[in-house]
Design an enzyme around this catalytic site. Structure first.
Site, PDB file in Angstrom:
ATOM      1  N   ASP A   1      -0.325  -5.199   3.488  1.00  0.00           N
ATOM      2  CA  ASP A   1       0.828  -4.599   4.160  1.00  0.00           C
ATOM      3  C   ASP A   1       0.693  -3.076   4.190  1.00  0.00           C
ATOM      4  O   ASP A   1       0.500  -2.429   3.159  1.00  0.00           O
ATOM      5  CB  ASP A   1       2.115  -4.965   3.398  1.00  0.00           C
ATOM      6  CG  ASP A   1       3.338  -4.350   4.048  1.00  0.00           C
ATOM      7  OD1 ASP A   1       3.740  -4.866   5.118  1.00  0.00           O
ATOM      8  OD2 ASP A   1       3.876  -3.352   3.523  1.00  0.00           O
TER       9      ASP A   1
ATOM     10  N   GLN B   1      10.848  -8.283   6.815  1.00  0.00           N
ATOM     11  CA  GLN B   1      10.354  -7.804   5.513  1.00  0.00           C
ATOM     12  C   GLN B   1      11.471  -7.002   4.846  1.00  0.00           C
ATOM     13  O   GLN B   1      11.929  -6.002   5.400  1.00  0.00           O
ATOM     14  CB  GLN B   1       9.110  -6.934   5.709  1.00  0.00           C
ATOM     15  CG  GLN B   1       8.530  -6.476   4.383  1.00  0.00           C
ATOM     16  CD  GLN B   1       7.319  -5.565   4.510  1.00  0.00           C
ATOM     17  OE1 GLN B   1       7.342  -4.408   4.099  1.00  0.00           O
ATOM     18  NE2 GLN B   1       6.250  -6.079   5.091  1.00  0.00           N
TER      19      GLN B   1
ATOM     20  N   THR C   1       0.806  -1.242   0.000  1.00  0.00           N
ATOM     21  CA  THR C   1       0.000   0.000   0.000  1.00  0.00           C
ATOM     22  C   THR C   1       0.835   1.286   0.000  1.00  0.00           C
ATOM     23  O   THR C   1       0.290   2.369   0.219  1.00  0.00           O
ATOM     24  CB  THR C   1      -0.939   0.049   1.221  1.00  0.00           C
ATOM     25  OG1 THR C   1      -0.123   0.056   2.409  1.00  0.00           O
ATOM     26  CG2 THR C   1      -1.902  -1.106   1.267  1.00  0.00           C
ATOM     27  N   TRP C   2       2.148   1.158  -0.200  1.00  0.00           N
ATOM     28  CA  TRP C   2       2.983   2.370  -0.181  1.00  0.00           C
ATOM     29  C   TRP C   2       2.470   3.331  -1.257  1.00  0.00           C
ATOM     30  O   TRP C   2       2.209   2.900  -2.389  1.00  0.00           O
ATOM     31  CB  TRP C   2       4.442   1.996  -0.433  1.00  0.00           C
ATOM     32  CG  TRP C   2       5.422   3.100  -0.117  1.00  0.00           C
ATOM     33  CD1 TRP C   2       5.189   4.244   0.584  1.00  0.00           C
ATOM     34  CD2 TRP C   2       6.808   3.123  -0.484  1.00  0.00           C
ATOM     35  NE1 TRP C   2       6.341   4.987   0.689  1.00  0.00           N
ATOM     36  CE2 TRP C   2       7.354   4.329   0.034  1.00  0.00           C
ATOM     37  CE3 TRP C   2       7.651   2.262  -1.187  1.00  0.00           C
ATOM     38  CZ2 TRP C   2       8.693   4.679  -0.134  1.00  0.00           C
ATOM     39  CZ3 TRP C   2       8.975   2.615  -1.358  1.00  0.00           C
ATOM     40  CH2 TRP C   2       9.484   3.815  -0.836  1.00  0.00           C
TER      41      TRP C   2
ATOM     42  N   TYR D   1       3.005   5.325   5.637  1.00  0.00           N
ATOM     43  CA  TYR D   1       2.421   5.489   4.301  1.00  0.00           C
ATOM     44  C   TYR D   1       1.286   6.518   4.336  1.00  0.00           C
ATOM     45  O   TYR D   1       0.253   6.308   4.973  1.00  0.00           O
ATOM     46  CB  TYR D   1       1.912   4.144   3.753  1.00  0.00           C
ATOM     47  CG  TYR D   1       2.985   3.070   3.649  1.00  0.00           C
ATOM     48  CD1 TYR D   1       4.343   3.401   3.652  1.00  0.00           C
ATOM     49  CD2 TYR D   1       2.665   1.723   3.559  1.00  0.00           C
ATOM     50  CE1 TYR D   1       5.333   2.432   3.574  1.00  0.00           C
ATOM     51  CE2 TYR D   1       3.647   0.744   3.469  1.00  0.00           C
ATOM     52  CZ  TYR D   1       4.984   1.115   3.478  1.00  0.00           C
ATOM     53  OH  TYR D   1       5.961   0.150   3.398  1.00  0.00           O
TER      54      TYR D   1
HETATM   55  N1  LIG Z   1       9.377  -2.376   4.687  1.00  0.00           N
HETATM   56  C1  LIG Z   1       9.796  -1.458   3.831  1.00  0.00           C
HETATM   57  O1  LIG Z   1      10.715  -0.679   4.091  1.00  0.00           O
HETATM   58  C2  LIG Z   1       9.118  -1.376   2.506  1.00  0.00           C
HETATM   59  C3  LIG Z   1       9.728  -0.673   1.448  1.00  0.00           C
HETATM   60  C4  LIG Z   1       9.091  -0.649   0.208  1.00  0.00           C
HETATM   61  C5  LIG Z   1       7.886  -1.297   0.061  1.00  0.00           C
HETATM   62  N2  LIG Z   1       7.280  -1.939   1.104  1.00  0.00           N
HETATM   63  C6  LIG Z   1       5.965  -2.613   0.963  1.00  0.00           C
HETATM   64  O2  LIG Z   1       5.999  -3.460  -0.171  1.00  0.00           O
HETATM   65  C7  LIG Z   1       4.989  -3.050  -1.093  1.00  0.00           C
HETATM   66  C8  LIG Z   1       5.432  -3.296  -2.509  1.00  0.00           C
HETATM   67  O3  LIG Z   1       6.603  -2.559  -2.815  1.00  0.00           O
HETATM   68  P1  LIG Z   1       6.585  -1.238  -3.738  1.00  0.00           P
HETATM   69  O4  LIG Z   1       5.276  -0.573  -3.655  1.00  0.00           O
HETATM   70  O5  LIG Z   1       7.809  -0.482  -3.352  1.00  0.00           O
HETATM   71  O6  LIG Z   1       6.885  -1.799  -5.180  1.00  0.00           O
HETATM   72  P2  LIG Z   1       6.219  -2.879  -6.165  1.00  0.00           P
HETATM   73  O7  LIG Z   1       5.097  -3.571  -5.532  1.00  0.00           O
HETATM   74  O8  LIG Z   1       7.354  -3.671  -6.702  1.00  0.00           O
HETATM   75  O9  LIG Z   1       5.714  -1.934  -7.357  1.00  0.00           O
HETATM   76  C9  LIG Z   1       4.596  -1.097  -7.263  1.00  0.00           C
HETATM   77  C10 LIG Z   1       4.517  -0.290  -8.551  1.00  0.00           C
HETATM   78  O10 LIG Z   1       4.462  -1.195  -9.659  1.00  0.00           O
HETATM   79  C11 LIG Z   1       3.243  -1.030 -10.371  1.00  0.00           C
HETATM   80  N3  LIG Z   1       2.702  -2.379 -10.666  1.00  0.00           N
HETATM   81  C12 LIG Z   1       2.090  -3.224  -9.790  1.00  0.00           C
HETATM   82  N4  LIG Z   1       1.717  -4.349 -10.429  1.00  0.00           N
HETATM   83  C13 LIG Z   1       2.113  -4.210 -11.724  1.00  0.00           C
HETATM   84  C14 LIG Z   1       1.988  -5.023 -12.862  1.00  0.00           C
HETATM   85  N5  LIG Z   1       1.386  -6.212 -12.814  1.00  0.00           N
HETATM   86  N6  LIG Z   1       2.502  -4.566 -14.027  1.00  0.00           N
HETATM   87  C15 LIG Z   1       3.118  -3.359 -14.111  1.00  0.00           C
HETATM   88  N7  LIG Z   1       3.256  -2.535 -13.049  1.00  0.00           N
HETATM   89  C16 LIG Z   1       2.757  -2.959 -11.859  1.00  0.00           C
HETATM   90  C17 LIG Z   1       2.300  -0.268  -9.472  1.00  0.00           C
HETATM   91  O11 LIG Z   1       1.449   0.544 -10.259  1.00  0.00           O
HETATM   92  P3  LIG Z   1      -0.084   0.873  -9.842  1.00  0.00           P
HETATM   93  O12 LIG Z   1      -0.078   1.202  -8.383  1.00  0.00           O
HETATM   94  O13 LIG Z   1      -0.429   2.009 -10.737  1.00  0.00           O
HETATM   95  O14 LIG Z   1      -0.927  -0.342 -10.133  1.00  0.00           O
HETATM   96  C18 LIG Z   1       3.282   0.571  -8.649  1.00  0.00           C
HETATM   97  O15 LIG Z   1       3.660   1.733  -9.379  1.00  0.00           O
HETATM   98  C19 LIG Z   1       4.792  -1.568  -0.744  1.00  0.00           C
HETATM   99  O16 LIG Z   1       3.629  -1.044  -1.320  1.00  0.00           O
HETATM  100  C20 LIG Z   1       4.819  -1.639   0.753  1.00  0.00           C
HETATM  101  O17 LIG Z   1       3.600  -2.144   1.256  1.00  0.00           O
HETATM  102  C21 LIG Z   1       7.909  -2.011   2.311  1.00  0.00           C
END
Ligand SMILES: NC(=O)c1ccc[n+]([C@@H]2O[C@H](COP(=O)([O-])OP(=O)(O)OC[C@H]3O[C@@H](n4cnc5c(N)ncnc54)[C@H](OP(=O)(O)O)[C@@H]3O)[C@@H](O)[C@H]2O)c1
Length: 279
Positions: free
Chosen positions: A49, A164, A20-21, A54
């Site tokens: 998550d 994580q 949900t970031w 966020y």
């Molecule tokens: N613990 C930590 O420090 C930490 C750090 C980073 C992330 N996180 C958690 O992990 C989650 C996931 O990581 P993230 O948000 O950094 O990156 P991610 O999930 O790798 O990528 C999200 C991005 O990719 C796009 N996307 C999603 N599915 C897709 C697909 N099938 N095809 C093409 N593009 C796609 C999304 O676009 P749309 O939104 O437009 O669909 C968004 O822009 C976060 O949201 C958060 O909850 C935790």
């Protein structure tokens, strides 16, 4: 059908959840974000998550909207800021998160990253929340193998349910030491940014070609790659409904030895210790 992963005590959680970031940052987008999360729940991605960081609470409010009337289906993961990770700060931050989430418990509560508060103090605060029924499990995020060793040695540290960390084909340093460390303790790892935030990773030839062989997109290949291991939980974030559908379907893709070899050639597994990559 999304399979499950076992937490150290045997509790099963979905191997594929939703991040949900960047949700809850813009009022005008909140309704669509909640709808995307609800679609994900319908498709079985019932682990969500979140973090107090966020949208400075905004993502928790979006999630509250998404799970209204269906709390029992959902496994909620949230995170406390390091600057709130003290004996007094943890229960106060948890109370604020519970209020925004409109629920009485967080299923898994993580330390977002390591700050200046001693790990043992944060663990004691988490254990008090467990005893009070405010959380069901606790864990950490962005802790490297050395930090995990220190945590395990702290009083109560053995209760950690997960770490994580950043993990996708382009960032696989954890395979050298952190992943085996967790595996030896039956502790699943949560992989964040599994599709490389939708960036250059998804244009890599190895992922594009593996996708062609499966009638799948590179993002689906990246997710299936993380899920090739039985103890990895993947949490892609998608606010776009088409992405949500794609990501859920990735749980049914099994990559072949040929696909995995091509990904290894493009993104070699680590041969030595690398510092933990963090976003
Ligand atoms: N613990 C930590 O420090 C930490 C750090 C980073 C992330 N996180 C958690 O992990 C989650 C996931 O990581 P993230 O948000 O950094 O990156 P991610 O999930 O790798 O990528 C999200 C991005 O990719 C796009 N996307 C999603 N599915 C897709 C697909 N099938 N095809 C093409 N593009 C796609 C999304 O676009 P749309 O939104 O437009 O669909 C968004 O822009 C976060 O949201 C958060 O909850 C935790």
């Amino acid at each position: 059908m999304i399979r499950t992963v076992s937490l150290p005590d045997g509790t099963e959680v979905p191997a594929l959840g939703q991040g949900t970031w960047h949700m809850g940052e813009r009022k005008g987008a909140a309704r669509a974000e909640a709808a995307a999360l609800r679609l994900g729940l319908d498709l079985g991605m019932t682990l969500i998550d979140i973090a107090e960081m966020y949208g400075e609470g905004g993502a928790e409010e979006v999630v509250a909207e998404a799970i209204a009337g269906r709390r029992e289906e959902v496994f909620l993961v949230s995170k406390v800021y390091p600057h709130n990770a003290s004996a007094k700060g943890v229960p106060a931050a948890c109370a604020r998160s519970l209020k925004r989430l409109r629920t009485d418990r967080i299923d898994l509560y993580l330390l977002h990253w390591r700050g200046s508060v001693p790990l043992a103090e944060t663990v004691a605060a988490f254990e008090a929340l467990l005893a009070a029924g405010k959380i069901r499990f606790w864990g950490v995020s962005n802790l490297d193998a050395g930090d995990m060793e220190e945590l395990a040695g702290a009083a109560g540290g053995g209760g950690c349910a997960t770490d994580q960390v950043l993990y996708n084909p382009g960032e696989r340093g954890i395979e050298f030491d952190l992943l085996p460390w967790c595996r030896a303790r039956s502790m699943p790892l949560m992989a964040y940014s599994p599709v490389g935030q939708g960036g250059a990773l998804l244009r890599s030839r190895a992922l594009v070609e593996a996708g062609r062989r499966h009638g799948a997109t590179p993002a689906q290949v990246a997710i299936a790659w993380g899920l090739r291991q039985p103890d990895v939980i993947s949490i892609p974030k998608a606010a776009d409904g088409a992405h949500v559908r794609e990501n859920a379907a990735a749980a049914s893709i099994t990559l072949s030895a040929e696909d995995l070899a091509a990904i290894d050639a493009a993104f070699p597994p680590p041969r030595r210790k690398k510092g933990l990559a963090i976003l």
